[in-house]
Scaffold this motif. Structure first.
Motif, PDB file in Angstrom:
ATOM      1  N   MET A 103       0.849  -1.163   0.000  1.00 18.31           N
ATOM      2  CA  MET A 103       0.000   0.000   0.000  1.00 18.31           C
ATOM      3  C   MET A 103       0.899   1.231   0.000  1.00 18.31           C
ATOM      4  SD  MET A 103      -3.281   0.820   2.419  1.00 18.31           S
ATOM      5  CE  MET A 103      -4.092  -0.689   1.970  1.00 18.31           C
ATOM      6  N   SER A 104       0.533   2.231  -0.769  1.00 17.28           N
ATOM      7  CA  SER A 104       1.312   3.463  -0.818  1.00 17.28           C
ATOM      8  C   SER A 104       0.426   4.636  -0.426  1.00 17.28           C
ATOM      9  CB  SER A 104       1.883   3.675  -2.219  1.00 17.28           C
ATOM     10  OG  SER A 104       0.843   3.907  -3.144  1.00 17.28           O
ATOM     11  N   ARG A 105       1.076   5.716  -0.037  1.00  8.48           N
ATOM     12  CA  ARG A 105       0.350   6.926   0.352  1.00  8.48           C
ATOM     13  C   ARG A 105       0.739   8.076  -0.562  1.00  8.48           C
ATOM     14  NH1 ARG A 105       1.261   6.898   6.834  1.00  8.48           N
ATOM     15  NH2 ARG A 105      -0.149   5.191   7.293  1.00  8.48           N
ATOM     16  N   THR A 106      -0.239   8.884  -0.893  1.00 10.65           N
ATOM     17  CA  THR A 106       0.003  10.103  -1.638  1.00 10.65           C
ATOM     18  C   THR A 106      -0.355  11.273  -0.738  1.00 10.65           C
ATOM     19  OG1 THR A 106      -0.541   9.008  -3.727  1.00 10.65           O
ATOM     20  CG2 THR A 106      -0.626  11.419  -3.702  1.00 10.65           C
ATOM     21  N   VAL A 107       0.564  12.214  -0.585  1.00  6.86           N
ATOM     22  CA  VAL A 107       0.312  13.403   0.233  1.00  6.86           C
ATOM     23  C   VAL A 107      -0.369  14.439  -0.651  1.00  6.86           C
ATOM     24  CG1 VAL A 107       1.352  15.251   1.596  1.00  6.86           C
ATOM     25  CG2 VAL A 107       2.302  12.946   1.701  1.00  6.86           C
ATOM     26  N   LEU A 108      -1.578  14.825  -0.283  1.00  9.33           N
ATOM     27  CA  LEU A 108      -2.315  15.832  -1.039  1.00  9.33           C
ATOM     28  C   LEU A 108      -1.928  17.246  -0.619  1.00  9.33           C
ATOM     29  CD1 LEU A 108      -5.913  14.307  -0.997  1.00  9.33           C
ATOM     30  CD2 LEU A 108      -4.164  14.080  -2.764  1.00  9.33           C
ATOM     31  N   GLU A 109      -1.688  17.436   0.685  1.00  9.07           N
ATOM     32  CA  GLU A 109      -1.375  18.776   1.206  1.00  9.07           C
ATOM     33  C   GLU A 109      -0.729  18.624   2.567  1.00  9.07           C
ATOM     34  OE1 GLU A 109      -0.899  22.491   0.612  1.00  9.07           O
ATOM     35  OE2 GLU A 109      -2.428  21.666  -0.708  1.00  9.07           O
ATOM     36  N   ARG A 110       0.080  19.611   2.966  1.00 10.49           N
ATOM     37  CA  ARG A 110       0.662  19.615   4.312  1.00 10.49           C
ATOM     38  C   ARG A 110       0.368  20.954   4.968  1.00 10.49           C
ATOM     39  NH1 ARG A 110       5.861  17.691   4.939  1.00 10.49           N
ATOM     40  NH2 ARG A 110       5.710  16.311   3.189  1.00 10.49           N
ATOM     41  N   PHE A 111       0.134  20.899   6.288  1.00 11.61           N
ATOM     42  CA  PHE A 111      -0.217  22.077   7.069  1.00 11.61           C
ATOM     43  C   PHE A 111       0.669  22.131   8.303  1.00 11.61           C
ATOM     44  CE2 PHE A 111      -3.934  20.861   4.681  1.00 11.61           C
ATOM     45  CZ  PHE A 111      -4.456  22.063   4.245  1.00 11.61           C
ATOM     46  N   PRO A 112       1.209  23.303   8.653  1.00 12.93           N
ATOM     47  CA  PRO A 112       2.035  23.404   9.862  1.00 12.93           C
ATOM     48  C   PRO A 112       1.216  23.079  11.101  1.00 12.93           C
ATOM     49  CG  PRO A 112       1.632  25.580   8.918  1.00 12.93           C
ATOM     50  CD  PRO A 112       1.051  24.576   7.975  1.00 12.93           C
ATOM     51  N   ALA A 113       1.869  22.454  12.075  1.00 14.47           N
ATOM     52  CA  ALA A 113       1.171  22.043  13.292  1.00 14.47           C
ATOM     53  C   ALA A 113       0.840  23.225  14.199  1.00 14.47           C
ATOM     54  CB  ALA A 113       2.004  21.020  14.053  1.00 14.47           C
ATOM     55  N   GLY A 114       1.500  24.336  14.042  1.00 22.44           N
ATOM     56  CA  GLY A 114       1.295  25.470  14.936  1.00 22.44           C
ATOM     57  C   GLY A 114       0.232  26.444  14.468  1.00 22.44           C
ATOM     58  N   GLY A 115      -0.891  25.950  14.010  1.00 20.59           N
ATOM     59  CA  GLY A 115      -1.967  26.823  13.549  1.00 20.59           C
ATOM     60  C   GLY A 115      -2.647  27.543  14.696  1.00 20.59           C
ATOM     61  N   PRO A 116      -3.474  28.531  14.386  1.00 24.36           N
ATOM     62  CA  PRO A 116      -4.199  29.260  15.438  1.00 24.36           C
ATOM     63  C   PRO A 116      -5.091  28.329  16.255  1.00 24.36           C
ATOM     64  CG  PRO A 116      -4.527  30.275  13.278  1.00 24.36           C
ATOM     65  CD  PRO A 116      -3.800  28.999  13.057  1.00 24.36           C
ATOM     66  N   ARG A 117      -5.251  28.639  17.516  1.00 22.17           N
ATOM     67  CA  ARG A 117      -6.068  27.816  18.407  1.00 22.17           C
ATOM     68  C   ARG A 117      -7.498  27.736  17.883  1.00 22.17           C
ATOM     69  NH1 ARG A 117      -5.210  26.829  24.163  1.00 22.17           N
ATOM     70  NH2 ARG A 117      -7.093  25.848  24.921  1.00 22.17           N
ATOM     71  N   GLY A 118      -8.032  26.532  17.842  1.00 24.16           N
ATOM     72  CA  GLY A 118      -9.397  26.321  17.368  1.00 24.16           C
ATOM     73  C   GLY A 118      -9.508  26.190  15.863  1.00 24.16           C
ATOM     74  N   SER A 119      -8.387  26.306  15.165  1.00 21.94           N
ATOM     75  CA  SER A 119      -8.386  26.182  13.712  1.00 21.94           C
ATOM     76  C   SER A 119      -7.867  24.807  13.326  1.00 21.94           C
ATOM     77  CB  SER A 119      -7.485  27.268  13.109  1.00 21.94           C
ATOM     78  OG  SER A 119      -7.365  27.091  11.721  1.00 21.94           O
ATOM     79  N   TRP A 120      -8.550  24.131  12.442  1.00 21.83           N
ATOM     80  CA  TRP A 120      -8.176  22.790  12.010  1.00 21.83           C
ATOM     81  C   TRP A 120      -8.119  22.735  10.477  1.00 21.83           C
ATOM     82  CZ3 TRP A 120      -6.731  19.589  15.806  1.00 21.83           C
ATOM     83  CH2 TRP A 120      -7.137  19.894  17.088  1.00 21.83           C
ATOM     84  N   PRO A 121      -7.197  23.454   9.840  1.00 23.83           N
ATOM     85  CA  PRO A 121      -7.196  23.508   8.371  1.00 23.83           C
ATOM     86  C   PRO A 121      -6.963  22.163   7.694  1.00 23.83           C
ATOM     87  CG  PRO A 121      -5.220  24.542   9.260  1.00 23.83           C
ATOM     88  CD  PRO A 121      -6.127  24.258  10.415  1.00 23.83           C
ATOM     89  N   ALA A 122      -6.153  21.304   8.293  1.00 24.61           N
ATOM     90  CA  ALA A 122      -5.922  19.992   7.677  1.00 24.61           C
ATOM     91  C   ALA A 122      -7.206  19.162   7.695  1.00 24.61           C
ATOM     92  CB  ALA A 122      -4.797  19.250   8.403  1.00 24.61           C
ATOM     93  N   GLU A 123      -7.919  19.181   8.829  1.00 23.49           N
ATOM     94  CA  GLU A 123      -9.181  18.434   8.918  1.00 23.49           C
ATOM     95  C   GLU A 123     -10.221  19.004   7.960  1.00 23.49           C
ATOM     96  OE1 GLU A 123      -9.924  15.688  10.319  1.00 23.49           O
ATOM     97  OE2 GLU A 123      -8.196  15.412  11.616  1.00 23.49           O
ATOM     98  N   GLU A 124     -10.267  20.316   7.818  1.00 23.34           N
ATOM     99  CA  GLU A 124     -11.223  20.943   6.897  1.00 23.34           C
ATOM    100  C   GLU A 124     -10.901  20.561   5.454  1.00 23.34           C
ATOM    101  OE1 GLU A 124     -10.916  25.072   7.874  1.00 23.34           O
ATOM    102  OE2 GLU A 124     -11.889  24.795   9.829  1.00 23.34           O
ATOM    103  N   PHE A 125      -9.611  20.570   5.099  1.00 25.42           N
ATOM    104  CA  PHE A 125      -9.198  20.202   3.750  1.00 25.42           C
ATOM    105  C   PHE A 125      -9.539  18.737   3.469  1.00 25.42           C
ATOM    106  CE2 PHE A 125      -6.153  18.681   0.608  1.00 25.42           C
ATOM    107  CZ  PHE A 125      -6.230  19.665  -0.371  1.00 25.42           C
TER     108      PHE A 125
END
Length: 59
Positions: free
Chosen positions: A1-23
């Motif tokens: 099984m292989s993985r393809t990375v669609l996007e990466r987001f820095p872990a230090g985002g603003p509190r309460g913001s989840w851009p990776a989960e939204e994407f």
């Protein structure tokens, strides 16, 4: 099984913001089975899609 990375987001985002989960959620709504994983080495959240690799037939 292989993985393809669609996007990466820095872990230090603003509190309460989840851009990776939204994407990833937006990709799932499009029918793409995306999920979020943490890359500890780069301190980033990755949105990935796992793909099955074709099995080789032994002759």
């Amino acid at each position: 099984m292989s993985r393809t990375v669609l996007e990466r987001f820095p872990a230090g985002g603003p509190r309460g913001s989840w851009p990776a989960e939204e994407f990833a959620g937006a990709r799932r709504e499009e029918g793409v089975p995306a999920r979020v994983v943490m890359d500890l080495e780069s301190d980033a959240f990755l949105v990935v899609v796992e793909q099955r690799t074709p099995e080789r037939v032994r002759e």
